[in-house]
Design a protein around this motif. Structure first.
Motif, PDB file in Angstrom:
ATOM      1  N   GLU A  74      38.968  41.247  34.248  1.00 52.93           N
ATOM      2  CA  GLU A  74      38.793  40.654  35.574  1.00 52.93           C
ATOM      3  C   GLU A  74      39.287  41.615  36.655  1.00 52.93           C
ATOM      4  O   GLU A  74      38.585  41.910  37.628  1.00 52.93           O
TER       5      GLU A  74
ATOM      6  N   PRO B 169      42.263  38.724  42.884  1.00 52.20           N
ATOM      7  CA  PRO B 169      41.559  37.751  42.041  1.00 52.20           C
ATOM      8  C   PRO B 169      42.289  36.401  42.055  1.00 52.20           C
ATOM      9  O   PRO B 169      43.476  36.341  42.378  1.00 52.20           O
TER      10      PRO B 169
ATOM     11  N   GLU C 154      42.221  41.779  49.100  1.00 47.33           N
ATOM     12  CA  GLU C 154      41.789  40.665  48.250  1.00 47.33           C
ATOM     13  C   GLU C 154      42.557  40.674  46.921  1.00 47.33           C
ATOM     14  O   GLU C 154      42.963  41.721  46.438  1.00 47.33           O
TER      15      GLU C 154
ATOM     16  N   LYS D 118      38.324  44.644  49.713  1.00 48.07           N
ATOM     17  CA  LYS D 118      37.811  43.429  49.084  1.00 48.07           C
ATOM     18  C   LYS D 118      36.511  43.708  48.344  1.00 48.07           C
ATOM     19  O   LYS D 118      35.878  44.748  48.547  1.00 48.07           O
ATOM     20  N   SER D 119      36.161  42.786  47.490  1.00 43.50           N
ATOM     21  CA  SER D 119      34.885  42.891  46.778  1.00 43.50           C
ATOM     22  C   SER D 119      33.969  41.727  47.139  1.00 43.50           C
ATOM     23  O   SER D 119      32.892  41.595  46.593  1.00 43.50           O
TER      24      SER D 119
ATOM     25  N   TYR E 295      37.329  43.648  39.694  1.00 42.64           N
ATOM     26  CA  TYR E 295      37.726  43.587  41.113  1.00 42.64           C
ATOM     27  C   TYR E 295      38.004  44.989  41.662  1.00 42.64           C
ATOM     28  O   TYR E 295      37.652  45.301  42.797  1.00 42.64           O
TER      29      TYR E 295
ATOM     30  N   SER F  47      36.109  46.575  44.643  1.00 42.02           N
ATOM     31  CA  SER F  47      36.865  46.923  45.853  1.00 42.02           C
ATOM     32  C   SER F  47      37.006  48.428  46.011  1.00 42.02           C
ATOM     33  O   SER F  47      37.667  48.887  46.938  1.00 42.02           O
TER      34      SER F  47
ATOM     35  N   ASN G 267      46.676  43.592  37.962  1.00 39.19           N
ATOM     36  CA  ASN G 267      46.657  43.226  39.382  1.00 39.19           C
ATOM     37  C   ASN G 267      47.780  43.897  40.168  1.00 39.19           C
ATOM     38  O   ASN G 267      47.633  44.154  41.362  1.00 39.19           O
TER      39      ASN G 267
END
Lengths: 252, 360, 187
Positions: free
Chosen positions: B88, A70, A68, B209-210, B92, B96, B62
């Motif tokens: 953010e 964001p 995944e 994933k979360s 995540y 996750s 990220n």
């Protein structure tokens, strides 16, 4: 005469029925990805990074490792993967808002770095998952749930042509816009996906495929009407074609 | 490497990361943490690592998420506003269950604030910082040696719990030079069977994933995360204490500020005063039990912070019943001097029991 | 043993470097030491200072309100810090650059030290004024030995900068000598 199997579900596409709306083209994009993964025999080393929106269903539909990201950040997450696992195949799967609005910065800089990943961009001109709001790709005059009177460039700016824009960057190896609303289009789309993956396998750099897609539900049209709209309204603004195809791994 | 070397805090931290086996750095320039990326841009090249100057802190965190999901020890560093942009991604990563290190060499806030030392990011660090029900592991060094040691520790804890970790420091610790002893033993990165590297034939594919949309899934997931935080509290709380038999006041502080408190403690003892000192090293998990025990012995507790009172909340939650508590607060780049701290401690020893009053 | 000193002047004068040398030498003496810089907004031309704390015990605060010693290489740095120096502390002032009339701490018996002239005329390199100051400070404070500082100078520089080492040692010794003679003269 012996019967031959000429059409089957790609092995890397999970044995699950799609939950996409009638007339939606996401299912076809998934299938084309599955075909490309099967063709190159890379199911064991492919990692998918879907964005947020209808893309998240990819977690269930493709039988590959999936991470995944964001909203908008898939190219950055994919960068992290690719730098750790340079021999793996890494792709992102993003929609209009994810790629063209909130994630504009990430995709542009990932492309500019020439990250050796593939970005799959599904352009259906609206925010599908959240209820059909205006996207950066929504056409002028198009009514959505947040542009009730039609997109007005004085207020909303113009629809963004991502493929043309990214094609100007030196880091980009391949940039193409394809459509899925007719058989000829799907054939070309398949070729474009194959090309993008092949180029990634050859370490050519950043590859990008934009799919013109229908979202009949949020366009408030039948699937058939949506198909006609692509011909009449969408393609004139978003011309199909290969905008860039580099022949060597880098600019120099 | 058994000799001490004079080293800047930021450089010691970077060396700690390399010693911990971190080979991936993603970051964006911001003062006062630029020594870290500048140093690592060269140092990681020497160990076949990867250094990327990202287009933003959002991209940095990220990229870290992706590298962590691929099973690598990876890090980013920034300062106040940049760490805000990373929240953010940290959320995540916590959701996750991805390990990784973020370093905050703080600025003064809110807003663009200033670059002088501050401890104003304590709440952001210890309360999760982003959206949702989660925590990151927070370690607060107070010396250049700890900038090195706790960076290694942060990677270990992050991997142990599959949870992001954060080093909370400031310009004092980043810029200061002190002698450091670097460790010889290279750290081994543990095997991560959950990491995504592509699924071998015959084995199921994996998801990181979360997102949990089915009924009850998310509640289960939240309780699962909560149990990890409880385990952290039980197994990995870190604290430094220098208590005194019959102490009349207990001083509490963390990070760079605790150095001024240590000086004040020495001055107080030279004058024959009985004072104790306790320093949470892990800010999350917070060493509540150690504080409760020490505060019970002292009866009076003076919290010293370089903000308007943030750890103060955790201190008050963890005091022994009946303790009186005061706060000496210096926000906005102000640094409490040892003399000022001593004066407040003396006042407190002389005064009666005043409960929960702050001195500003 | 405890000693803290503020080294101050303009950026580009080599203030941070002499702080570094002092701190490093203290480490070689087996002592605890901290070096804490405070930069001006501009790297050159702005104010630059650093604080070095040296102790036989673990060091708390790396900054100080009331230093045992001050090295001042500019008027603003003298004005900013001289009031803070401890009674019976040490002030080493570069009188080539600092107006002697600004020295208000008569109680400290400060030796006038024209470091730029010394560097130019006696060492043969005008850029060594900072090193002359460090030498003088060593004589005044006795906080670390000249031997360890010379050892530090020898280990500190690499490549082309090594050619300056003999000059640096000379500058250290000249500064040391001037301070010592000045103090003896003052009784």
């Amino acid at each position: 005469m012996k019967l031959q199997k000429v059409f089957a579900r790609p092995a890397s596409l999970a044995e699950i029925s799609f939950h996409f709306c009638p007339g939606c083209h996401h299912g076809i994009v998934h299938r084309l990805l599955g075909e490309a993964i099967d063709t190159y025999g890379i199911r064991e080393k492919t990692i998918g990074v879907p964005g947020v929106g209808c893309c998240v269903f990819l977690y269930d539909y493709l039988d590959i490792d999936v991470c995944e990201a964001p909203h908008g950040r898939a190219p950055a997450v994919a960068t992290g993967f690719k730098r750790v696992l340079p021999r793996n195949v890494v792709f992102t799967y993003q929609g209009d808002g994810d790629l063209g609005a909130i994630g504009m910065s990430e995709v542009v800089h990932t492309a500019n770095r020439g990250e050796n990943i593939t970005v799959i961009f599904v352009n259906n001109g609206v925010y599908g998952m959240t209820g059909g709001q205006m996207a950066p790709t929504t056409l002028l005059g198009q009514q959505t749930t947040t542009s009730a009177f039609g997109r007005d460039f004085h207020r909303d700016g113009y629809p963004i042509r991502m493929t043309e824009m990214l094609a100007t960057l030196e880091g980009v190896a391949f940039a193409a816009r394809v459509t899925l609303h007719n058989a000829a289009g799907v054939k070309k789309a398949r070729k474009a996906v194959m090309k993008a993956f092949e180029m990634q396998l050859n370490n050519m750099g950043f590859t990008f495929v934009e799919f013109i897609s229908a979202c009949p539900t949020n366009w408030r049209l039948s699937p058939e009407e949506a198909t006609a709209r692509i011909d009449d309204e969408v393609l004139p603004y978003y011309p199909l074609g290969i905008y860039k195809e580099r022949k060597s791994p880098d600019y120099l | 490497m058994s000799e001490r070397q004079m080293m800047k805090g930021s450089v010691a931290l970077a060396e700690g990361a390399v010693a911990a086996g971190c080979r991936y750095y993603f970051g964006y320039p911001i003062t006062p943490q630029n020594d870290i990326p500048e140093y690592l841009s060269v140092r990681l090249a020497e160990v076949d690592g990867v250094f990327i100057q990202a287009e933003s802190e959002i991209a940095s965190i990220n990229m870290l998420l992706g590298a962590a999901a691929a099973g690598a020890r990876a890090m980013t560093s920034s300062s106040g506003p940049g760490i805000s942009l990373m929240q953010e991604g940290l959320s995540y990563m916590a959701g996750s269950e991805l390990p990784g290190l973020a370093v905050n060499i703080t600025r003064i806030g809110p807003g663009l604030g200033g670059i002088a030392p501050s401890q104003g990011d304590y709440f952001q660090a210890t309360r999760g910082g982003g959206h949702g029900d989660y925590h990151v592991i927070v370690l607060a060094p107070n010396s250049v040696q700890e900038m090195y040691d706790l960076t290694i520790k942060a990677f270990e804890l992050a991997d142990k719990y599959r949870n992001p970790a954060l080093i909370l420091a400031d310009a004092i610790l980043g810029q200061m030079k002190e002698p450091v002893l670097l460790h010889d033993a290279p750290q081994r990165v543990p095997g991560k069977e959950w990491a995504l590297k592509g699924a071998p034939v015959g084995l199921p594919t994996k998801r990181i994933k979360s997102l949990y949309l089915k009924d009850d899934e998310m509640e289960k997931h939240n309780w699962h995360l909560f149990r990890k935080y409880s385990q952290m509290r039980e197994e990995d709380t870190m604290v430094e204490a220098d208590l005194d038999e019959g102490m009349e006041v207990l001083l509490v502080s963390f990070g760079s500020c605790s150095r001024m408190v240590q000086s004040a403690v020495r001055m107080a003892r030279d004058r024959g005063l009985k004072v104790g000192y306790i320093r949470p090293i892990s800010l999350f998990p917070f060493p509540g039990d150690a504080l409760r025990e020490a505060s019970e012995k002292a009866g009076k507790v003076l919290t010293v912070e370089m903000n308007t009172g943030q750890m103060w909340d955790d201190v008050r939650l963890n005091l022994a019943p009946g303790c009186s508590a005061r706060l000496l607060a210096r926000p906005g780049g102000g640094i409490p001097t040892p003399g000022q701290i001593l004066e407040e401690a003396e006042k407190m020893i002389k005064a009666g029991d005043e409960v929960a009053k702050s001195i500003c | 043993m405890y000693y803290d000193v503020i080294l101050s002047g303009f950026g580009g004068q080599g203030i941070l470097l002499i702080g570094d040398l002092l701190a490093h030498a203290a480490m070689l003496e087996g002592l605890h030491v901290t070096w804490m810089p405070s930069y001006g907004v501009e790297m050159r031309g702005g104010a630059a200072n650093c604080t070095v704390v040296i102790s036989s015990e673990k060091i708390g605060s790396p900054i100080t309100d009331e230093p045992c010693g001050l090295i001042a290489m500019s008027n603003p740095s003298l004005l900013k810090f001289q009031g803070k120096v401890k009674k019976e502390g040490l002030m080493v002032v570069n009188t080539s650059l600092v107006d002697s009339q600004l020295i208000e701490r008569g109680d400290l018996g400060t030796v006038p030290l024209p470091a730029n002239e010394i560097a130019y005329q006696e060492v043969g390199e005008h850029k060594m004024a900072n090193i002359v100051m460090l030498g003088a400070f060593l004589a005044g404070s006795g906080v670390v030995s000249m031997e360890k500082v010379e050892e530090t100078v020898d280990s500190f520089f690499e490549g082309g900068k090594r050619k300056n080492i003999p000059l640096m040692v000379k500058a250290l010794r000249r500064g040391f000598q001037h301070q010592k003679e000045g103090m003896e003269h003052a009784g």
